[in-house]
Design a protein around this motif. Structure first.
Motif, PDB file in Angstrom:
ATOM      1  N   THR A 188      54.419  34.205  42.062  1.00  0.00           N
ATOM      2  CA  THR A 188      54.915  35.161  41.080  1.00  0.00           C
ATOM      3  C   THR A 188      55.226  34.471  39.760  1.00  0.00           C
TER       4      THR A 188
ATOM      5  N   ASN B 171      46.267  37.511  43.382  1.00  0.00           N
ATOM      6  CA  ASN B 171      46.761  37.872  44.711  1.00  0.00           C
ATOM      7  C   ASN B 171      45.603  37.874  45.723  1.00  0.00           C
ATOM      8  N   THR B 172      45.646  36.964  46.717  1.00  0.00           N
ATOM      9  CA  THR B 172      46.647  35.933  46.938  1.00  0.00           C
ATOM     10  C   THR B 172      46.523  34.843  45.882  1.00  0.00           C
ATOM     11  N   HIS B 173      47.592  34.029  45.761  1.00  0.00           N
ATOM     12  CA  HIS B 173      47.580  32.988  44.746  1.00  0.00           C
ATOM     13  C   HIS B 173      47.139  31.673  45.374  1.00  0.00           C
TER      14      HIS B 173
ATOM     15  N   CYS C 172      51.208  35.641  48.962  1.00  0.00           N
ATOM     16  CA  CYS C 172      50.955  37.047  48.659  1.00  0.00           C
ATOM     17  C   CYS C 172      51.968  37.584  47.652  1.00  0.00           C
ATOM     18  N   LEU C 173      51.495  38.302  46.649  1.00  0.00           N
ATOM     19  CA  LEU C 173      52.393  39.001  45.744  1.00  0.00           C
ATOM     20  C   LEU C 173      52.710  40.364  46.362  1.00  0.00           C
TER      21      LEU C 173
ATOM     22  N   ILE D 277      54.291  43.718  42.085  1.00  0.00           N
ATOM     23  CA  ILE D 277      53.155  44.183  41.278  1.00  0.00           C
ATOM     24  C   ILE D 277      53.516  45.466  40.546  1.00  0.00           C
TER      25      ILE D 277
ATOM     26  N   ILE E 189      44.305  42.290  38.012  1.00  0.00           N
ATOM     27  CA  ILE E 189      44.602  41.455  39.179  1.00  0.00           C
ATOM     28  C   ILE E 189      43.348  40.696  39.584  1.00  0.00           C
TER      29      ILE E 189
ATOM     30  N   GLY F   8      41.899  39.537  42.288  1.00  0.00           N
ATOM     31  CA  GLY F   8      42.072  39.812  43.711  1.00  0.00           C
ATOM     32  C   GLY F   8      40.980  39.166  44.536  1.00  0.00           C
TER      33      GLY F   8
ATOM     34  N   ILE G 179      42.274  39.619  47.834  1.00  0.00           N
ATOM     35  CA  ILE G 179      43.226  40.735  47.895  1.00  0.00           C
ATOM     36  C   ILE G 179      43.301  41.343  49.293  1.00  0.00           C
TER      37      ILE G 179
ATOM     38  N   ALA H  32      45.793  39.464  51.286  1.00  0.00           N
ATOM     39  CA  ALA H  32      47.153  39.886  50.950  1.00  0.00           C
ATOM     40  C   ALA H  32      47.497  41.209  51.620  1.00  0.00           C
TER      41      ALA H  32
END
Length: 359
Positions: A115, A144-146, A153-154, A159, A175, A177, A180, A183
């Motif tokens: 984040t 996301n994911t980072h 995961c955000l 978000i 995003i 993603g 994603i 996530a």
């Protein structure tokens, strides 16, 4: 003698399975640049539906997907985008938003969980009254994911807050993603809900989902219409692209449900590595399919030396620094592969007899 390879360098190394190869061989195709490839149309329609957006566009890569998305939202040169200082867009995409698009990145520190503090994002937004001297902020990007933060995961609540902040200041939210779906599975949140606040999302098909190539970007119909023009400008318009889209459809239909197994295997691997003397893993941070670990000084071994030892046993890994390594699980890594990998790590670091040599 090594008889097989456990490739943990990335989830991009997956090979198309038989169902994908059959779909590719039998794909109905036409010229997608002219807008007539039926299989590309099916994939784009399905991805737009899954992501809860109006339209979608297939592009060759995630880097191109992010670049196009940023350039659509920041169509005026000299615009500014707020990105995490540890984000893929900022670090690994050749500075394309600047060199090609004339878009200035303004970085905000990424926390360990991927984040960025909401107040720091807001503080980074330029005062429009000072546009004579400052770039104009037009976009916020999340990931996301980072990946650089360990596949964290955000959460949807975060978000949503960033989306509210963007709307408050008249900005767009994109995003990255690439993973994603990882996530979504890890958080237990439908993917369309997870990206509801976003104006655009890039979704990689060749990472956790295992397709041989491609990314889909999703957004409004107007966004995708402008994205299609940029795709052509950047050389991303392809002809009978339905051959690739056919494999991607199989990946979306069959492999999303397998991501949970990747996450489970990653946790097992992390817990096992953390028990090996000389290695340190933050097990609690393992949320999806990535495992980062540090080699402690007491191990008397560099990451390069360990990588070479493992390679001799058929284990391929990704070095991040002289003392840090990343492993990425995917659907072509089995539970037995994980156990074999742990045995090889144990042997490489301790010199213990390797009962599983040759797997």
């Amino acid at each position: 003698m090594v008889t097989s390879v456990v490739d943990l360098r990335s989830d991009t190394v997956t090979k198309p399975n038989e169902a994908m190869r059959a779909a590719m061989a039998n794909a109905e195709v036409d010229d997608d640049v002219l807008g007539h490839d039926p299989t590309a149309f099916r994939l784009e329609t399905e991805m737009a539906r899954i992501m809860g957006k109006e339209a979608a566009l297939f592009v060759p890569s995630g880097t191109m997907g992010n670049l196009i998305s940023v350039l659509v939202h920041c169509e005026i040169r000299g615009s500014e985008v707020i990105v995490g200082d540890y984000s893929h867009i900022h670090i690994y995409e050749n500075g394309g938003i600047s060199t090609i698009g004339g878009v200035h990145p303004r970085t905000v520190r990424n926390n360990k969980d991927g984040t960025m503090d909401i107040d720091l994002i807001e503080a980074a937004i330029r005062d429009p009254k000072l546009e004579l001297v400052y770039p104009t902020t037009r976009l916020i990007c999340l990931e996301n994911t980072h990946a650089n933060c360990g596949g964290r995961c955000l959460p949807v609540e975060y978000i949503d807050k960033v989306g509210e902040l963007a709307k408050k200041h008249g900005l767009k939210l994109h995003i990255d993603g690439a993973r994603i779906f990882n996530a979504s599975i890890a958080l237990g949140v439908p993917v369309n809900r997870l990206v509801k606040a976003a104006d655009s999302v890039s979704v990689c098909l060749s990472k956790g989902l295992g397709a041989p190539a491609g990314t889909v970007i999703v957004g409004s119909k107007d966004f995708i219409a402008r994205a299609k023009i940029l795709r052509k400008t950047l050389g991303g318009g392809m002809r009978q692209v339905g051959i690739l889209c056919a494999a991607a459809l199989v990946a979306v239909q069959e492999n999303v449900g397998k991501l949970e197994g990747d996450h489970k295997n990653a946790k097992t691997l992390a817990e096992g590595l953390n028990k090996i003397k000389g290695l340190k893993v933050d097990v609690d941070s393992i949320e999806t399919n990535m495992v980062y670990f540090d080699i402690l000084e007491g191990a008397h071994m560099t990451a390069q030396e360990l990588r070479k030892k493992l390679e001799g046993k058929g284990i391929l890994v990704n070095m991040k620094s002289s003392s840090r390594i990343r492993l990425v699980l995917h659907y072509q890594i089995s539970e037995s592969d994980v156990q074999y990998t742990l045995a090889c790590f144990q042997q490489a670091l301790t010199g213990a007899p390797d009962e599983n040599n040759g797997k």
